[in-house]
Design an enzyme around this catalytic site. Structure first.
Site, PDB file in Angstrom:
ATOM      1  N   LYS A 177      42.792 -26.736 -80.144  1.00 45.58           N
ATOM      2  CA  LYS A 177      41.455 -26.202 -80.421  1.00 45.58           C
ATOM      3  C   LYS A 177      41.556 -24.800 -81.013  1.00 45.58           C
ATOM      4  O   LYS A 177      42.373 -23.994 -80.565  1.00 45.58           O
ATOM      5  CB  LYS A 177      40.661 -26.185 -79.118  1.00 45.58           C
ATOM      6  CG  LYS A 177      39.209 -25.730 -79.230  1.00 45.58           C
ATOM      7  CD  LYS A 177      38.539 -25.831 -77.863  1.00 45.58           C
ATOM      8  CE  LYS A 177      37.073 -25.455 -77.899  1.00 45.58           C
ATOM      9  NZ  LYS A 177      36.422 -25.633 -76.581  1.00 45.58           N
TER      10      LYS A 177
ATOM     11  N   SER B 290      32.493 -28.238 -76.493  1.00 45.45           N
ATOM     12  CA  SER B 290      32.836 -27.608 -77.754  1.00 45.45           C
ATOM     13  C   SER B 290      34.222 -28.023 -78.264  1.00 45.45           C
ATOM     14  O   SER B 290      34.615 -27.659 -79.360  1.00 45.45           O
ATOM     15  CB  SER B 290      32.796 -26.084 -77.589  1.00 45.45           C
ATOM     16  OG  SER B 290      33.757 -25.660 -76.626  1.00 45.45           O
TER      17      SER B 290
ATOM     18  N   SER C 148      33.205 -28.561 -71.727  1.00 45.89           N
ATOM     19  CA  SER C 148      33.634 -28.767 -73.108  1.00 45.89           C
ATOM     20  C   SER C 148      34.881 -29.608 -73.293  1.00 45.89           C
ATOM     21  O   SER C 148      35.234 -29.949 -74.424  1.00 45.89           O
ATOM     22  CB  SER C 148      33.820 -27.414 -73.799  1.00 45.89           C
ATOM     23  OG  SER C 148      32.577 -26.773 -73.945  1.00 45.89           O
TER      24      SER C 148
END
Length: 398
Positions: free
Chosen positions: A34, A111, A135
């Site tokens: 990420k 996210s 997330s």
């Protein structure tokens, strides 16, 4: 990145060499990361054009990424995230939305949307994400994956873009339990609280009631499928006031998010996307008194859950209220769904206890996850038990 990306999960940064060990427990596995985690040779954009423009090329790699590389995992790229990691929808107003490989007409969730899509789309074997309000857990449920929010503070967040300091955790995704557990064995040392081979199971009836009726029925059937192998759970009500937990979480998260990003937002006034803009506007209004009230609720629920779990208990609850919303869902409805989801997701965040979501079912052709919460510090043994639970629930009752 040198391969096709049909699910739009990777950021098209220019390729830079990232060394990994030739041998180790994760040798042969590919790793996506990420874009909150620093990787030497790459920027860290945090889903924000402003942060990306200011980042520069990082000269060091986040320790948790280095641990996976040293174990033999091969880096294949950095993945998209919601703007400043402050969303559960995976729809970045500036960089677009990854496609959910498990349900292309539905959102990927955020996210850690890009990391989920990379694993679900078989473009990576494992992917790092972060979890503040859900997330990792939310997109894992939406994509039919294993995902974990570890005990708060168990794994390093050095060289990771922050959102809310007392809530942020790293986490990861995997398609199958064996790989999921291999990552746990690399990242976690011995548990401070090791679960027994047969933990005491607890079903959170009030948390199941937070799911839509169709999802609740499906997930309760999943729990019953595991009973012959793992035993009948005790039914309990975890919280008297779910609204109190929700607002405690929102206020703690908001106050800390403004501490992380507020000065940057006020100085540069970047054009924030829908939902993110409103959440930061709320965050700015959270007072010290609001935060203290949230802390009091957090202390109370943490104490209650610790007593309930002891050293041998595992709570079973839905990961999300339902399958992923459709992409065409209006923003206002997505926000309503997010607020409903936080009533499930905030328990692990407030307490700091580990939560693992496992892929167990589908509804309308889309994945639906079930979660297990263990005592703080039980991460490695909880992961191993979650893999066993996923296998046990596959048995169909005649």
């Amino acid at each position: 990145m040198t391969f096709d990306d049909p699910f739009r999960c990777f950021i098209p940064y220019p390729d830079a060499p990232v060394r990994h060990a030739a041998a180790g427990p994760l040798a042969g596995l590919t790793l996506a990361v990420k874009d909150l985690f620093d990787v030497k040779g790459y920027p860290t954009g945090a889903g924000s054009p402003l942060v990306m423009a200011q980042s520069g090329i990082k000269d060091k790699t986040a320790p948790i990424v280095k641990d996976l590389l040293k174990a033999g995992a091969r880096f294949v790229g950095k993945t998209h995230t919601d703007e400043l990691a402050f969303s559960l929808n995976g729809q970045n107003a500036h960089f677009g939305a990854p496609i959910n490989p498990a349900a292309p007409e539905r959102i990927a969730g955020g996210s850690s949307c890009g990391s989920m899509a990379a694993v679900a789309g078989r473009l990576a074997d494992i992917a790092l994400g972060s979890d503040t309000g859900g997330s990792v857990r939310a997109p894992a449920s939406y994509g039919g994956l294993f995902g974990i929010r570890p005990s708060h503070g168990r794994l390093s967040l050095k060289r990771v873009w922050p959102l809310a300091e007392s809530l942020d955790t790293p986490g990861w995704f995997a398609r199958d339990g064996e790989v999921f557990a291999r990552v746990a064995n690399v990242l976690f040392g011995p548990d401070k609280t090791e679960l027994p081979e047969a933990p005491r199971l607890i079903i959170a009836d009030d948390m199941f009631a937070e799911a839509v009726p169709e999802a609740e029925t499906i997930l309760r059937n999943v729990v019953q499928r595991a009973v012959p192998a793992l035993g009948q759970p005790e039914s309990v009500r975890l919280a008297r006031d779910h609204d109190a937990l929700y607002w405690a979480f929102r206020r703690i998260q908001g106050r800390e998010a403004w501490a992380s990003d507020g000065a940057m937002i006020e100085r540069f006034d970047p054009p924030l996307g829908p939902g993110v803009r409103e959440r930061f506007a709320f965050a700015k209004t959270v007072t010290a008194a609001d935060y203290a009230a949230g802390e009091a609720v957090r202390k109370s629920v943490r104490t209650k859950l610790a007593r309930l779990l002891g050293r041998d208990g595992v709570v079973i609850l839905p990961t999300m209220p339902d399958i992923a919303p459709l992409i065409a869902t209006p923003e206002s409805e997505l926000e309503d769904f997010r607020n409903r989801a936080l009533r499930l997701l905030c328990l692990s965040g407030l307490t700091g206890f580990p939560q693992v979501t496992i892929p167990v079912a589908q509804r309308e052709g889309a994945p639906l996850g079930l979660s297990l919460i263990g005592p703080k510090g039980s991460d490695r043994s909880l992961t191993a038990f979650a893999v066993r639970y996923e296998r046990a629930q596959r048995i169909r009752i005649a």
